[in-house]
Design a protein around this motif. Structure first.
Motif, PDB file in Angstrom:
ATOM      1  N   GLY A 123      -4.927  -7.897   0.652  1.00  9.56           N
ATOM      2  CA  GLY A 123      -3.751  -7.593   1.607  1.00  9.56           C
ATOM      3  C   GLY A 123      -2.639  -6.727   1.111  1.00  9.56           C
ATOM      4  O   GLY A 123      -2.527  -6.681  -0.140  1.00  9.56           O
ATOM      5  N   VAL A 124      -1.862  -6.437   1.697  1.00 15.63           N
ATOM      6  CA  VAL A 124      -0.486  -5.522   1.164  1.00 15.63           C
ATOM      7  C   VAL A 124       0.603  -6.508   1.113  1.00 15.63           C
ATOM      8  O   VAL A 124       0.958  -6.899   2.519  1.00 15.63           O
ATOM      9  CB  VAL A 124      -0.610  -4.329   1.893  1.00 15.63           C
ATOM     10  N   TYR A 125       1.470  -6.760   0.265  1.00 15.05           N
ATOM     11  CA  TYR A 125       2.431  -7.439   0.059  1.00 15.05           C
ATOM     12  C   TYR A 125       3.744  -6.776  -0.520  1.00 15.05           C
ATOM     13  O   TYR A 125       3.628  -6.468  -1.549  1.00 15.05           O
ATOM     14  CB  TYR A 125       2.287  -8.889  -0.680  1.00 15.05           C
ATOM     15  N   LYS A 126       4.641  -6.166   0.595  1.00 11.90           N
ATOM     16  CA  LYS A 126       5.668  -5.240   0.144  1.00 11.90           C
ATOM     17  C   LYS A 126       6.783  -6.345  -0.225  1.00 11.90           C
ATOM     18  O   LYS A 126       6.590  -7.511  -0.244  1.00 11.90           O
ATOM     19  CB  LYS A 126       6.212  -4.467   1.291  1.00 11.90           C
ATOM     20  N   PRO A 127       7.687  -5.867  -1.067  1.00 14.35           N
ATOM     21  CA  PRO A 127       8.833  -6.632  -1.600  1.00 14.35           C
ATOM     22  C   PRO A 127       9.553  -7.483  -0.509  1.00 14.35           C
ATOM     23  O   PRO A 127       9.875  -8.633  -1.093  1.00 14.35           O
ATOM     24  CB  PRO A 127       9.687  -5.516  -2.154  1.00 14.35           C
ATOM     25  N   GLN A 128       9.730  -7.129   0.461  1.00 18.19           N
ATOM     26  CA  GLN A 128      10.487  -7.928   1.486  1.00 18.19           C
ATOM     27  C   GLN A 128       9.445  -9.128   2.025  1.00 18.19           C
ATOM     28  O   GLN A 128       9.978 -10.031   2.681  1.00 18.19           O
ATOM     29  CB  GLN A 128      10.782  -7.113   2.728  1.00 18.19           C
ATOM     30  N   ASP A 129       8.178  -9.107   1.558  1.00 16.99           N
ATOM     31  CA  ASP A 129       7.196 -10.350   1.990  1.00 16.99           C
ATOM     32  C   ASP A 129       7.310 -11.269   1.183  1.00 16.99           C
ATOM     33  O   ASP A 129       6.850 -12.480   1.440  1.00 16.99           O
ATOM     34  CB  ASP A 129       5.745  -9.561   2.015  1.00 16.99           C
ATOM     35  N   ALA A 163       8.868  -2.134 -10.468  1.00 17.76           N
ATOM     36  CA  ALA A 163       8.723  -1.004  -9.661  1.00 17.76           C
ATOM     37  C   ALA A 163       7.634  -1.420  -8.595  1.00 17.76           C
ATOM     38  O   ALA A 163       6.711  -1.900  -9.022  1.00 17.76           O
ATOM     39  CB  ALA A 163       8.691   0.067 -10.316  1.00 17.76           C
ATOM     40  N   THR A 164       7.638  -0.645  -7.628  1.00 15.02           N
ATOM     41  CA  THR A 164       6.678  -0.605  -6.510  1.00 15.02           C
ATOM     42  C   THR A 164       6.206   0.610  -6.349  1.00 15.02           C
ATOM     43  O   THR A 164       6.883   1.457  -5.902  1.00 15.02           O
ATOM     44  CB  THR A 164       7.072  -1.378  -5.390  1.00 15.02           C
ATOM     45  N   VAL A 165       4.783   0.807  -6.387  1.00 17.32           N
ATOM     46  CA  VAL A 165       4.419   2.180  -5.939  1.00 17.32           C
ATOM     47  C   VAL A 165       2.990   2.158  -4.956  1.00 17.32           C
ATOM     48  O   VAL A 165       2.468   1.206  -4.947  1.00 17.32           O
ATOM     49  CB  VAL A 165       3.476   2.907  -7.257  1.00 17.32           C
ATOM     50  N   PRO A 166       3.354   2.773  -3.810  1.00 14.23           N
ATOM     51  CA  PRO A 166       2.324   2.679  -2.662  1.00 14.23           C
ATOM     52  C   PRO A 166       0.991   3.266  -3.386  1.00 14.23           C
ATOM     53  O   PRO A 166       1.124   4.255  -3.977  1.00 14.23           O
ATOM     54  CB  PRO A 166       3.115   3.451  -1.466  1.00 14.23           C
ATOM     55  N   ALA A 167      -0.148   2.998  -2.608  1.00 15.88           N
ATOM     56  CA  ALA A 167      -1.598   3.453  -2.974  1.00 15.88           C
ATOM     57  C   ALA A 167      -2.266   3.611  -1.697  1.00 15.88           C
ATOM     58  O   ALA A 167      -1.856   3.081  -0.685  1.00 15.88           O
ATOM     59  CB  ALA A 167      -2.040   2.902  -3.989  1.00 15.88           C
ATOM     60  N   SER A 168      -3.349   4.583  -1.450  1.00 14.21           N
ATOM     61  CA  SER A 168      -3.941   4.645  -0.232  1.00 14.21           C
ATOM     62  C   SER A 168      -4.455   3.341  -0.058  1.00 14.21           C
ATOM     63  O   SER A 168      -4.963   3.232   1.248  1.00 14.21           O
ATOM     64  CB  SER A 168      -4.825   6.031  -0.437  1.00 14.21           C
ATOM     65  N   ASN A 169      -4.937   2.569  -0.910  1.00 13.75           N
ATOM     66  CA  ASN A 169      -5.644   1.440  -0.547  1.00 13.75           C
ATOM     67  C   ASN A 169      -5.000   0.079  -0.880  1.00 13.75           C
ATOM     68  O   ASN A 169      -5.659  -0.975  -1.123  1.00 13.75           O
ATOM     69  CB  ASN A 169      -7.057   1.165  -1.461  1.00 13.75           C
ATOM     70  N   GLY A 170      -3.478   0.232  -0.827  1.00  8.56           N
ATOM     71  CA  GLY A 170      -2.746  -1.062  -1.176  1.00  8.56           C
ATOM     72  C   GLY A 170      -1.436  -0.565  -1.753  1.00  8.56           C
ATOM     73  O   GLY A 170      -0.776   0.375  -1.427  1.00  8.56           O
ATOM     74  N   ILE A 171      -1.069  -1.689  -2.478  1.00 12.08           N
ATOM     75  CA  ILE A 171       0.257  -1.499  -3.199  1.00 12.08           C
ATOM     76  C   ILE A 171       0.422  -1.944  -4.619  1.00 12.08           C
ATOM     77  O   ILE A 171      -0.422  -2.826  -4.969  1.00 12.08           O
ATOM     78  CB  ILE A 171       1.361  -2.050  -2.351  1.00 12.08           C
TER      79      ILE A 171
END
Length: 182
Positions: A123-129, A163-171
């Motif tokens: 799953g994708v967990y962004k910093p705000q999650d 740091a946080t970097v987005p990717a096509s299949n996640g983060i």
């Protein structure tokens, strides 16, 4: 009359089979020369996946080498979605002397893969999650603990997210420590 038609058609049918067999042999030879797995797909147009992002980062060459040694590249190039905690080269350098050299040996491939899977969430967990005290299940079936200080600095099992970097299949969350399962 029917026998003559059959005799005249026979060379055409045999020629068709011969061409079909040759074509199959060429396809098989070509297919065996191409590496298997999702990581073999060449695509310079789409957004990079988590492995391609790591490959493009000079600060993650040790992580990439570990992924290759553990045969975990294809798994992380798949659709996902994944959240990957990506230790920097200096994070790997901070491990006790000889640890990484021991882990990349072929006989320790499963142990290395377990450690790498501990860095992956499904799953994708962004910093705000990330919520202080939250436990998140990792790909190896264990869990990591999130802590957030008063300034909003997020840590995963004590490792700071740099740091946080987005990717096509996640983060990808770049971290300053290698996460070691207990």
């Amino acid at each position: 009359m029917k026998k003559i038609r059959y005799i005249l058609c026979l060379p055409i049918v045999l020629l068709g089979f011969a061409c079909g067999t040759e074509s199959t042999q060429q396809t098989t030879a070509t297919e065996s020369a191409v590496p298997a797995g999702q990581s073999a797909v060449q695509d310079d147009v789409s957004n990079p996946n988590v492995v391609q992002v790591a490959l493009g980062s000079a600060d993650h060459s040790t992580l990439v080498a570990a992924l290759q040694a553990a045969s975990y590249v294809d798994a992380l190039t798949n659709v996902g979605p994944f959240t990957v905690f990506a230790p920097t080269n200096s994070a790997f350098d901070a491990l006790p002397a000889g640890t990484l050299d021991d882990l990349v040996k072929p006989e320790n491939q499963r142990k290395l893969r377990d450690i790498l899977e501990y860095h992956v969430l499904l799953g994708v967990y962004k910093p705000q999650d990330f919520v202080d005290g939250r436990k998140l299940g990792t790909a190896d079936g264990r869990s990591v603990l999130v802590s957030v200080n008063a300034e909003g600095q997020v840590k995963i099992n004590g490792a700071k997210i740099l740091a946080t970097v987005p990717a096509s299949n996640g983060i990808i969350h770049v971290v300053d420590q290698v996460l070691i399962p207990q």
